[in-house]
Design a protein around this motif. Sequence first.
Motif, PDB file in Angstrom:
ATOM      1  N   UNK A 283       0.823  -1.213   0.000  1.00 30.52           N
ATOM      2  CA  UNK A 283       0.000   0.000   0.000  1.00 30.52           C
ATOM      3  C   UNK A 283       0.854   1.259   0.000  1.00 30.52           C
ATOM      4  N   UNK A 284       1.920   1.274   0.807  1.00 23.73           N
ATOM      5  CA  UNK A 284       2.777   2.463   0.870  1.00 23.73           C
ATOM      6  C   UNK A 284       3.562   2.659  -0.421  1.00 23.73           C
ATOM      7  N   UNK A 285       4.062   1.578  -1.002  1.00 19.90           N
ATOM      8  CA  UNK A 285       4.773   1.699  -2.277  1.00 19.90           C
ATOM      9  C   UNK A 285       3.843   2.269  -3.344  1.00 19.90           C
ATOM     10  N   UNK A 286       2.602   1.789  -3.373  1.00 21.57           N
ATOM     11  CA  UNK A 286       1.632   2.282  -4.354  1.00 21.57           C
ATOM     12  C   UNK A 286       1.317   3.754  -4.100  1.00 21.57           C
ATOM     13  N   UNK A 287       1.102   4.106  -2.838  1.00 23.93           N
ATOM     14  CA  UNK A 287       0.751   5.484  -2.476  1.00 23.93           C
ATOM     15  C   UNK A 287       1.832   6.472  -2.882  1.00 23.93           C
ATOM     16  N   UNK A 288       3.092   6.046  -2.801  1.00 21.57           N
ATOM     17  CA  UNK A 288       4.200   6.963  -3.059  1.00 21.57           C
ATOM     18  C   UNK A 288       4.823   6.797  -4.441  1.00 21.57           C
ATOM     19  N   UNK A 289       4.159   6.039  -5.307  1.00 20.21           N
ATOM     20  CA  UNK A 289       4.580   5.970  -6.702  1.00 20.21           C
ATOM     21  C   UNK A 289       5.743   5.048  -6.996  1.00 20.21           C
ATOM     22  N   UNK A 290       6.116   4.185  -6.059  1.00 16.20           N
ATOM     23  CA  UNK A 290       7.197   3.226  -6.302  1.00 16.20           C
ATOM     24  C   UNK A 290       6.592   1.966  -6.921  1.00 16.20           C
ATOM     25  N   UNK A 291       6.188   2.068  -8.175  1.00 14.57           N
ATOM     26  CA  UNK A 291       5.510   0.942  -8.811  1.00 14.57           C
ATOM     27  C   UNK A 291       6.433  -0.261  -8.911  1.00 14.57           C
ATOM     28  N   UNK A 292       7.747  -0.008  -9.031  1.00 16.46           N
ATOM     29  CA  UNK A 292       8.701  -1.112  -9.093  1.00 16.46           C
ATOM     30  C   UNK A 292       8.693  -1.926  -7.814  1.00 16.46           C
ATOM     31  N   UNK A 293       8.658  -1.241  -6.684  1.00 19.00           N
ATOM     32  CA  UNK A 293       8.706  -1.950  -5.408  1.00 19.00           C
ATOM     33  C   UNK A 293       7.317  -2.364  -4.922  1.00 19.00           C
ATOM     34  N   UNK A 294       6.274  -1.764  -5.460  1.00 18.66           N
ATOM     35  CA  UNK A 294       4.938  -2.310  -5.274  1.00 18.66           C
ATOM     36  C   UNK A 294       4.858  -3.688  -5.927  1.00 18.66           C
ATOM     37  N   UNK A 295       5.358  -3.767  -7.163  1.00 18.62           N
ATOM     38  CA  UNK A 295       5.371  -5.047  -7.880  1.00 18.62           C
ATOM     39  C   UNK A 295       6.210  -6.076  -7.130  1.00 18.62           C
ATOM     40  N   UNK A 311      -3.156 -21.303  -2.785  1.00 15.64           N
ATOM     41  CA  UNK A 311      -2.965 -21.042  -4.207  1.00 15.64           C
ATOM     42  C   UNK A 311      -3.803 -19.874  -4.717  1.00 15.64           C
ATOM     43  N   UNK A 312      -5.031 -19.731  -4.219  1.00 16.30           N
ATOM     44  CA  UNK A 312      -5.875 -18.627  -4.687  1.00 16.30           C
ATOM     45  C   UNK A 312      -5.261 -17.277  -4.320  1.00 16.30           C
ATOM     46  N   UNK A 313      -4.800 -17.153  -3.073  1.00 16.17           N
ATOM     47  CA  UNK A 313      -4.169 -15.905  -2.647  1.00 16.17           C
ATOM     48  C   UNK A 313      -2.884 -15.668  -3.423  1.00 16.17           C
ATOM     49  N   UNK A 314      -2.114 -16.734  -3.641  1.00 13.54           N
ATOM     50  CA  UNK A 314      -0.858 -16.596  -4.388  1.00 13.54           C
ATOM     51  C   UNK A 314      -1.131 -16.079  -5.798  1.00 13.54           C
ATOM     52  N   UNK A 319      -0.688 -12.162  -9.873  1.00 12.35           N
ATOM     53  CA  UNK A 319      -1.349 -11.495 -10.995  1.00 12.35           C
ATOM     54  C   UNK A 319      -1.168  -9.982 -10.884  1.00 12.35           C
ATOM     55  N   UNK A 320      -1.397  -9.452  -9.683  1.00 14.76           N
ATOM     56  CA  UNK A 320      -1.209  -8.012  -9.476  1.00 14.76           C
ATOM     57  C   UNK A 320       0.245  -7.601  -9.652  1.00 14.76           C
ATOM     58  N   UNK A 321       1.171  -8.478  -9.237  1.00 16.74           N
ATOM     59  CA  UNK A 321       2.600  -8.184  -9.430  1.00 16.74           C
ATOM     60  C   UNK A 321       2.932  -8.084 -10.914  1.00 16.74           C
ATOM     61  N   UNK A 322       2.413  -9.023 -11.690  1.00 16.84           N
ATOM     62  CA  UNK A 322       2.679  -9.004 -13.134  1.00 16.84           C
ATOM     63  C   UNK A 322       2.135  -7.715 -13.761  1.00 16.84           C
ATOM     64  N   UNK A 323       0.942  -7.317 -13.351  1.00 18.28           N
ATOM     65  CA  UNK A 323       0.347  -6.085 -13.870  1.00 18.28           C
ATOM     66  C   UNK A 323       1.213  -4.877 -13.495  1.00 18.28           C
TER      67      UNK A 323
END
Length: 325
Positions: A283-295, A311-314, A319-323
């Motif tokens: 959440x913090x990486x996303x909030x502060x624009x660090x998309x690389x470290x959000x991923x 497996x479902x959570x994984x 999936x979100x990491x790939x995006x």
Amino acid sequence: VYVVYGALLGGILGDIKGSYAFGKLAQRLLDHPDADSVRAQAMHTIPCLTLLWGEPLRDVAAMALEAFEVGVETGELEYACYAGHTGTEYMYLAGADLHETRELMDTFAEAMARYKQDIPATVHASWRQAVTNLSVPTDTPAMLIGDAYDERVMLDRHRESGVVMELANAFVNKVMIAYLFGDYERAAEMADEGDGYLETVQSQADVAAFPFYASLARIEASTSTADPARLLKLVARDQKKMKKFADSAPMNYRHKYLLVEAERARVAGKHHEAQDLYDASIALARENGFVNEEALALEVAGRHYARLGRDDAARHYLHDARYAY
């Protein structure tokens, strides 16, 4: 004088709040006519050595890139080239678009060659290669081998030249690239050697990037080594530094600190605590624009859930990491 003192406060004495305060004082003096002869030098060193401890890294990168233009206009070519390098390095670390960053890095590499600025060009080269590895397919993605930089040749040259700053920058990138491409044991080994070189970049963003990726690598490597306690002790040491950075400039460093804390909780068997920390880091990486470290945080969390057989959570996190990547 103020920026030099600020850099010493942050890099040598560990007073990063004092470093930032002296940087702001130096910044206010830039409008003085006496600053004209060293304007590019000041516009590079003030943000890149002091303001990074209190302001968003992407803003610091923009200031450095402006210093390049000023340096070319005023004839301060050495500092113009250092500013071009540091500006693009900080863009990369702050999560800027890799293709845009690589194009700018190539442009500045051409300028360094044109202005015959060999030291900044050599330091710049390992960062160019790291960004290339992340944005262009290569046969050896976990090693710095390519047109911009070849570690098989350059590391010996750095050692022979005695310019430790060149080795420091190379090892920051070696650890990061090896970790990001999944060669955790190699990354941990590189971190052990790189520790000895980092004193030359103590006032730069490298001083946070290195322990962040080194700690992540050491935690992963600790699960397959005969001496996990040694690696985890080094992680605990570096987290003390990262906590100071996170407290001073949370927009740049808190998500990093939390991701390492999540991984420490994971290997300690504290799975619920780890999951909360992964989510906070994301959440913090996303909030502060660090998309690389959000991923990255999404990927690391996804691996955690996969290990637990969830497996479902994984799949959701990966999936979100790939995006995000």
